[in-house]
Structures are given as structure tokens and as C-alpha cells.
Scaffold this active site. Structure first.
Site: not given
Length: 311
Positions: A54, A111
Site C-alpha cells: 500500500y 494478497h
């Protein structure tokens, strides 16, 4: 704040989770990002979402700073790892630990399980789950889960491959929103299986970063109420301002469980707009697929596959 059981882990977590991506967006400076995290915790949010990728690591760094001064002990901390190889996953876990300034992360998830080959790479002998298990044994993480936003069949495939390898996930994260029910629905196909296996259900993309709201069919509070009404342990909300944080708390404070008729009336509002996946571009395009845009994050393909190709 409501608190719910996280699958079979025995943990109780806040029904709303704080999304890590938003705390490092361009319109959120470090001071505001830290303030959002700490205010959320002070008001009862315990579940912290994040990911190794992120905002180039800035999201984890900011959260690590925010959790200093006694805040770490008040939260259930989660992050996500992109690496599919054992080597790459090990490196990313260690980098996340350093950025978050912790010795142990409560939950680490594989992820962006977006492709049918991803589960096989994860569960290869030299795949990322081997790194996760080693990290758990070393006390670097406590629980293991996976995420994805593309297709419910891929989630089901991940659960199947895990079972074939004698492994049960603690959590699974997926889009759960008022549009999802009408198009390639995680709520209809994956959630019942997770309930059956008592795996913690983490909802995300409740408003798809505001895209769902552009349909002019539902309000933000209705979006959050719908996701809270599902058997979710946590509904992860993207929060980039104090006003949006207030909105999340308003949704919890005004939430009343819906019966089937009430739920169907709400879903009827979005039926037409949702029918082609137009407002869920994470399902119908590659725009949200950060690992597709950065394939090097996944690491090398398994050695045995490379040997087969060269034989």
C-alpha cells in the site's frame, strides 16, 4: 462499537476495521493519517488493515508510527503479502514487521489471489505458505488468511487447494457490497462455505472507494449496514478523513439486523445498476490488480515448474 468473533480463532474484533490504504493517500498527510488511526482506536475500532504494497510501504510506516505510545496493545493488526514464492514472502514479511515496528503481526494474508494458478503457487513446497508457517513458528505472525477481489470461484479454488494440502485458513477477505449480490457474488458463493468451515469473514470494497455511490441507488450508511448484516467478522472501511470516520461509527450505532425481506428490498435498489459489474471494476478490469501491474512482487515461479519447462 460492535465486536464479533473472528472465525475459530477465539479473537474478538471490532465489526468495523480501519483500511490501511486510505491513511497514506495523496490528500492525507502523515499527521492526519496518524490522527485517524489513533482516534479510531480511542473510539473502539480494534481491527487494523494494511498491506506490504500500500502506497509503496508508506501505509505500513504510518500505521507503525500511529501504534506507538501504547496503541499496539489495543489492536488486532493485519497486513497482506504479495509474494508467492517462499523467498519473496519471507522478505516481505520481515519488511512489514520493520515498517509496522512490531515483533509479531496478528494476521498476515496472502494478497490478491486473483488467478487460478495462485493457490498452486502459494501451496508449492517452495511457495509463500511455507514462509507463513515458518514465520508463525518463529512468532512473527499468529494467524494466516487470504484475500482477493476478482471472482468467487477463485476463492473456492483457494479453499479447495488448501484442504488438499491439509491446511485451513483463519480468515478470508473479499468484496461484500450491495452490488456484489447481483454479479459474480462472493456473498452467495463464498460466504456460506466460510460459515460452514468457521473461517473469519472480512468484507471489503463496501463502497468500492466511492464508485458504488455514483450509481445513485444507495447511501453510504445503507452500504455499511448491508455488509454488517452479512455474517462478517469485520467490515473494512476506507477512511481518509475524520468525517468518514464519524460515518463509520454512525453506521454501527444505527445498525439493526435486517430480516430477509428488508435485505431484499435494499438489494432491489441496486439490481439493475449491478447486473453487468459496471460498478465493481475490480471484478471486470485489471485496474485494481496491483500484482498484475507489478509481477515482480510475486517472486519466481516454483523451481520444479522451471525445470519441467527446460527439460
Amino acid at each position: 462499537m460492535l465486536y464479533r468473533e473472528l472465525g475459530s480463532t477465539g479473537e474478538r474484533v471490532s465489526a468495523i476495521g480501519l483500511g490501511g490504504w486510505h491513511i497514506a493517500l495523496k490528500n492525507v498527510d502523515e499527521e492526519l493519517g496518524i490522527r485517524i488511526v489513533r482516534t479510531a482506536i480511542d473510539r473502539g475500532i480494534t481491527f487494523m488493515d494494511n498491506s506490504w504494497d500500500y502506497n509503496g510501504g508508506v501505509s505500513e510506516t504510518r500505521m507503525g508510527k500511529a501504534l506507538q505510545g501504547g496503541y499496539r496493545d489495543k489492536v488486532f493488526l493485519m497486513t497482506k503479502i504479495d509474494g508467492r514464492s517462499k523467498q519473496e514472502a519471507t522478505k516481505q514479511i520481515d519488511e512489514s514487521l520493520k515498517r509496522l515496528q512490531v515483533d509479531c503481526i496478528d494476521l498476515v494474508q496472502h494478497h490478491e489471489i486473483l488467478r487460478f494458478e495462485d493457490p498452486h503457487r502459494v501451496f508449492d513446497e517452495e511457495g509463500s505458505n511455507a514462509a507463513f508457517i515458518e514465520a508463525r513458528q518463529a512468532g512473527k505472525l499468529r494467524y494466516i488468511g487470504f484475500t482477493g477481489h476478482k471472482d468467487p470461484q477463485i476463492h473456492l479454488h483457494m479453499l479447495q487447494v488448501a484442504a488438499e494440502n491439509g491446511f485451513k485458513f483463519d480468515t478470508a477477505q473479499m468484496p461484500l457490497n450491495v452490488m456484489d449480490a447481483h454479479y459474480r457474488s462472493f456473498a452467495k458463493l463464498v460466504v456460506p462455505e466460510l460459515v460452514k468451515q468457521n473461517i473469519g469473514i472480512l468484507g471489503m470494497k463496501t463502497m468500492a472507494n466511492g464508485i458504488l455511490l455514483r450509481s445513485n441507488t444507495v447511501t453510504p450508511i445503507e452500504c455499511l449496514h448491508y455488509a454488517l448484516n452479512l455474517p462478517t467478522s469485520v467490515v473494512i472501511a476506507g477512511i481518509d478523513s475524520m468525517e468518514i470516520l464519524d460515518q463509520a461509527f454512525e453506521a454501527v450505532q444505527t445498525f439493526q439486523p435486517m430480516d430477509e425481506q428488508q435485505e431484499q428490498l435494499l438489494l432491489a435498489k441496486t439490481a439493475e445498476a449491478a447486473s453487468r459489474g459496471e460498478y465493481e471494476p475490480f471484478k471486470t478490469s485489471s485496474i485494481f490488480d496491483s500484482t498484475a501491474q507489478n509481477p515482480d512482487w510475486l517472486g519466481k515461479e516454483p523451481e520444479r515448474i522451471q525445470q519441467l519447462m527446460s527439460a
